[in-house]
Design a protein around this motif. Structure first.
Motif, PDB file in Angstrom:
ATOM      1  N   PHE A  71       0.830  -1.210   0.000  1.00  0.00           N
ATOM      2  CA  PHE A  71       0.000   0.000   0.000  1.00  0.00           C
ATOM      3  C   PHE A  71       0.865   1.261   0.000  1.00  0.00           C
ATOM      4  CE2 PHE A  71      -2.269   3.349   2.362  1.00  0.00           C
ATOM      5  CZ  PHE A  71      -3.389   3.488   1.550  1.00  0.00           C
ATOM      6  N   SER A  72       1.914   1.277   0.808  1.00  0.00           N
ATOM      7  CA  SER A  72       2.777   2.459   0.877  1.00  0.00           C
ATOM      8  C   SER A  72       3.507   2.685  -0.443  1.00  0.00           C
ATOM      9  CB  SER A  72       3.782   2.329   2.021  1.00  0.00           C
ATOM     10  OG  SER A  72       4.707   1.291   1.782  1.00  0.00           O
ATOM     11  N   TYR A  73       3.935   1.594  -1.097  1.00  0.00           N
ATOM     12  CA  TYR A  73       4.603   1.737  -2.387  1.00  0.00           C
ATOM     13  C   TYR A  73       3.654   2.344  -3.418  1.00  0.00           C
ATOM     14  CZ  TYR A  73       8.110  -1.459  -0.454  1.00  0.00           C
ATOM     15  OH  TYR A  73       9.061  -2.043   0.332  1.00  0.00           O
ATOM     16  N   LEU A  74       2.465   1.776  -3.534  1.00  0.00           N
ATOM     17  CA  LEU A  74       1.514   2.262  -4.535  1.00  0.00           C
ATOM     18  C   LEU A  74       1.095   3.700  -4.256  1.00  0.00           C
ATOM     19  CD1 LEU A  74      -0.734  -0.904  -4.987  1.00  0.00           C
ATOM     20  CD2 LEU A  74       0.990  -0.016  -6.558  1.00  0.00           C
ATOM     21  N   ARG A  75       0.939   4.026  -2.992  1.00  0.00           N
ATOM     22  CA  ARG A  75       0.568   5.394  -2.628  1.00  0.00           C
ATOM     23  C   ARG A  75       1.679   6.372  -2.997  1.00  0.00           C
ATOM     24  NH1 ARG A  75      -0.270   6.319   3.583  1.00  0.00           N
ATOM     25  NH2 ARG A  75       1.967   5.871   3.429  1.00  0.00           N
ATOM     26  N   ASN A  76       2.938   6.001  -2.755  1.00  0.00           N
ATOM     27  CA  ASN A  76       4.062   6.870  -3.102  1.00  0.00           C
ATOM     28  C   ASN A  76       4.274   6.947  -4.612  1.00  0.00           C
ATOM     29  OD1 ASN A  76       4.578   7.380  -0.389  1.00  0.00           O
ATOM     30  ND2 ASN A  76       6.050   5.711  -0.212  1.00  0.00           N
ATOM     31  N   TRP A  77       4.114   5.818  -5.290  1.00  0.00           N
ATOM     32  CA  TRP A  77       4.281   5.815  -6.743  1.00  0.00           C
ATOM     33  C   TRP A  77       3.185   6.614  -7.430  1.00  0.00           C
ATOM     34  CZ3 TRP A  77       5.378  -0.134  -7.707  1.00  0.00           C
ATOM     35  CH2 TRP A  77       6.542  -0.493  -6.994  1.00  0.00           C
ATOM     36  N   LYS A  78       2.036   6.699  -6.771  1.00  0.00           N
ATOM     37  CA  LYS A  78       0.920   7.472  -7.328  1.00  0.00           C
ATOM     38  C   LYS A  78       1.305   8.932  -7.532  1.00  0.00           C
ATOM     39  CE  LYS A  78      -3.937   8.576  -6.295  1.00  0.00           C
ATOM     40  NZ  LYS A  78      -5.027   8.380  -5.308  1.00  0.00           N
ATOM     41  N   VAL A  79       2.185   9.431  -6.667  1.00  0.00           N
ATOM     42  CA  VAL A  79       2.650  10.814  -6.793  1.00  0.00           C
ATOM     43  C   VAL A  79       3.553  10.958  -8.011  1.00  0.00           C
ATOM     44  CG1 VAL A  79       3.969  12.653  -5.666  1.00  0.00           C
ATOM     45  CG2 VAL A  79       2.503  11.155  -4.299  1.00  0.00           C
ATOM     46  N   ALA A  80       4.386   9.952  -8.268  1.00  0.00           N
ATOM     47  CA  ALA A  80       5.346  10.020  -9.367  1.00  0.00           C
ATOM     48  C   ALA A  80       4.733   9.654 -10.715  1.00  0.00           C
ATOM     49  CB  ALA A  80       6.537   9.107  -9.077  1.00  0.00           C
ATOM     50  N   PHE A  81       3.754   8.742 -10.701  1.00  0.00           N
ATOM     51  CA  PHE A  81       3.170   8.260 -11.947  1.00  0.00           C
ATOM     52  C   PHE A  81       1.660   8.495 -11.913  1.00  0.00           C
ATOM     53  CE2 PHE A  81       6.787   5.489 -10.798  1.00  0.00           C
ATOM     54  CZ  PHE A  81       7.659   5.837 -11.828  1.00  0.00           C
ATOM     55  N   GLN A  82       1.198   9.421 -12.702  1.00  0.00           N
ATOM     56  CA  GLN A  82      -0.209   9.802 -12.685  1.00  0.00           C
ATOM     57  C   GLN A  82      -1.122   8.655 -13.094  1.00  0.00           C
ATOM     58  OE1 GLN A  82      -0.591  13.251 -15.178  1.00  0.00           O
ATOM     59  NE2 GLN A  82       0.427  14.605 -13.720  1.00  0.00           N
ATOM     60  N   GLU A  83      -0.591   7.694 -13.866  1.00  0.00           N
ATOM     61  CA  GLU A  83      -1.412   6.585 -14.342  1.00  0.00           C
ATOM     62  C   GLU A  83      -1.987   5.747 -13.204  1.00  0.00           C
ATOM     63  OE1 GLU A  83       1.637   7.258 -15.236  1.00  0.00           O
ATOM     64  OE2 GLU A  83       1.878   7.295 -17.420  1.00  0.00           O
ATOM     65  N   ILE A  84      -1.327   5.773 -12.040  1.00  0.00           N
ATOM     66  CA  ILE A  84      -1.763   4.946 -10.916  1.00  0.00           C
ATOM     67  C   ILE A  84      -3.029   5.522 -10.276  1.00  0.00           C
ATOM     68  CG2 ILE A  84      -1.047   3.956  -8.695  1.00  0.00           C
ATOM     69  CD1 ILE A  84       1.782   4.105  -9.594  1.00  0.00           C
ATOM     70  N   GLY A  85      -3.286   6.791 -10.486  1.00  0.00           N
ATOM     71  CA  GLY A  85      -4.400   7.450  -9.820  1.00  0.00           C
ATOM     72  C   GLY A  85      -5.753   7.130 -10.404  1.00  0.00           C
ATOM     73  N   GLU A  86      -5.797   6.264 -11.394  1.00  0.00           N
ATOM     74  CA  GLU A  86      -7.083   5.943 -12.017  1.00  0.00           C
ATOM     75  C   GLU A  86      -7.069   4.487 -12.475  1.00  0.00           C
ATOM     76  OE1 GLU A  86      -5.754   7.719 -16.368  1.00  0.00           O
ATOM     77  OE2 GLU A  86      -7.116   8.854 -15.103  1.00  0.00           O
ATOM     78  N   GLY A  87      -8.216   3.988 -12.867  1.00  0.00           N
ATOM     79  CA  GLY A  87      -8.298   2.628 -13.385  1.00  0.00           C
ATOM     80  C   GLY A  87      -8.123   1.560 -12.322  1.00  0.00           C
ATOM     81  N   GLU A  88      -7.606   0.410 -12.754  1.00  0.00           N
ATOM     82  CA  GLU A  88      -7.512  -0.760 -11.884  1.00  0.00           C
ATOM     83  C   GLU A  88      -6.528  -0.570 -10.739  1.00  0.00           C
ATOM     84  OE1 GLU A  88      -6.566  -3.253 -15.186  1.00  0.00           O
ATOM     85  OE2 GLU A  88      -8.473  -4.320 -15.051  1.00  0.00           O
ATOM     86  N   SER A  89      -5.484   0.233 -10.950  1.00  0.00           N
ATOM     87  CA  SER A  89      -4.541   0.500  -9.863  1.00  0.00           C
ATOM     88  C   SER A  89      -5.234   1.203  -8.706  1.00  0.00           C
ATOM     89  CB  SER A  89      -3.376   1.364 -10.365  1.00  0.00           C
ATOM     90  OG  SER A  89      -2.624   0.686 -11.332  1.00  0.00           O
ATOM     91  N   ALA A  90      -6.052   2.198  -9.027  1.00  0.00           N
ATOM     92  CA  ALA A  90      -6.778   2.931  -7.990  1.00  0.00           C
ATOM     93  C   ALA A  90      -7.757   2.011  -7.258  1.00  0.00           C
ATOM     94  CB  ALA A  90      -7.527   4.105  -8.610  1.00  0.00           C
ATOM     95  N   ARG A  91      -8.417   1.125  -7.993  1.00  0.00           N
ATOM     96  CA  ARG A  91      -9.335   0.174  -7.370  1.00  0.00           C
ATOM     97  C   ARG A  91      -8.592  -0.781  -6.450  1.00  0.00           C
ATOM     98  NH1 ARG A  91     -12.430  -3.510 -10.065  1.00  0.00           N
ATOM     99  NH2 ARG A  91     -11.237  -3.477 -11.989  1.00  0.00           N
TER     100      ARG A  91
END
Length: 220
Positions: A182-202
């Motif tokens: 969870f911490s990795y994905l949350r931090n990567w979300k700041v660096a990679f906008q693609e994580i903020g939507e779609g299946e990654s966000a779910r």
């Protein structure tokens, strides 16, 4: 093991049409055969080797790319690899006490299987070995979210294992792995906008829900 309710979810997600079946070439992002992709397979003398260049195009931090490259080469320092280098260490997996080697730790251990079962529930993709993850690197545009999540999970599982080995931490439950993922994905979300939507966000939302309630391992 896949549960019946998981199979039902997959069945409901399948839409049939009157179109004819088509062959898909998984080694090209356009899923269409090309002579250049065939040359890559032949040139690298096998399917597994062509996954390696694709590691560097994943939307993940460089140190995680390096880890995945080492994983692809079977060069991460699992117990069996340490023994092969002449470093005497117990062979037992820190999680289940079976013999630790790369495939066991990342895919076959009861902890790993529990992680991949949650991936299946979101992405409906069965993960059973290295190739089932790495083959999606070749079509990163299509499997962008899957690649990000699986990279975070492999990285998280490896780091929790290292904490148990080198920091003498105690294994408590799955939350130790999920918290890291969870911490990795949350931090990567700041660096990679693609994580903020779609299946990654779910998937991030699902993790947050799991971390708010007690976790239990499924039966062996």
């Amino acid at each position: 093991m896949i549960q019946w309710h998981e199979l039902l979810v997959v069945a409901r997600s399948i839409n049939f049409s009157d179109q004819e079946d088509q062959l898909i070439w998984q080694y090209e992002s356009k899923v269409v055969y090309s002579s250049s992709s065939m040359y890559s397979i032949i040139n690298f003398r096998g399917v597994k080797k062509i996954f390696l260049p694709a590691v560097w195009k994943l939307k993940i931090p460089p140190r995680v790319q390096i880890f995945l490259w080492l994983l692809s080469q079977n060069k991460i320092m699992t117990r069996d690899n340490l023994r092969a280098r002449g470093i005497p260490k117990p062979l037992e997996c820190e999680f289940c006490k079976e013999v630790e080697f790369v495939h066991h730790l990342m895919f076959d251990c009861i902890i790993a299987r529990s992680l991949w079962s949650d991936v299946f529930k979101i992405f409906h993709i069965q993960v059973s070995d290295y190739e089932s993850v790495a083959c999606k690197w070749l079509c990163n545009k299509k499997f962008l979210h899957f690649n990000i999540v699986t990279s975070a999970m492999l990285w998280g599982l490896w780091n929790v294992r290292n904490c148990l080995v080198f920091n003498r931490s105690s294994w408590i439950n799955m939350k130790q792995v999920w918290n890291l993922v969870f911490s990795y994905l949350r931090n990567w979300k700041v660096a990679f906008q693609e994580i903020g939507e779609g299946e990654s966000a779910r998937f991030i939302t699902r993790l947050l829900q799991k971390l708010k309630r007690p976790l239990r391992l499924p039966p062996c």
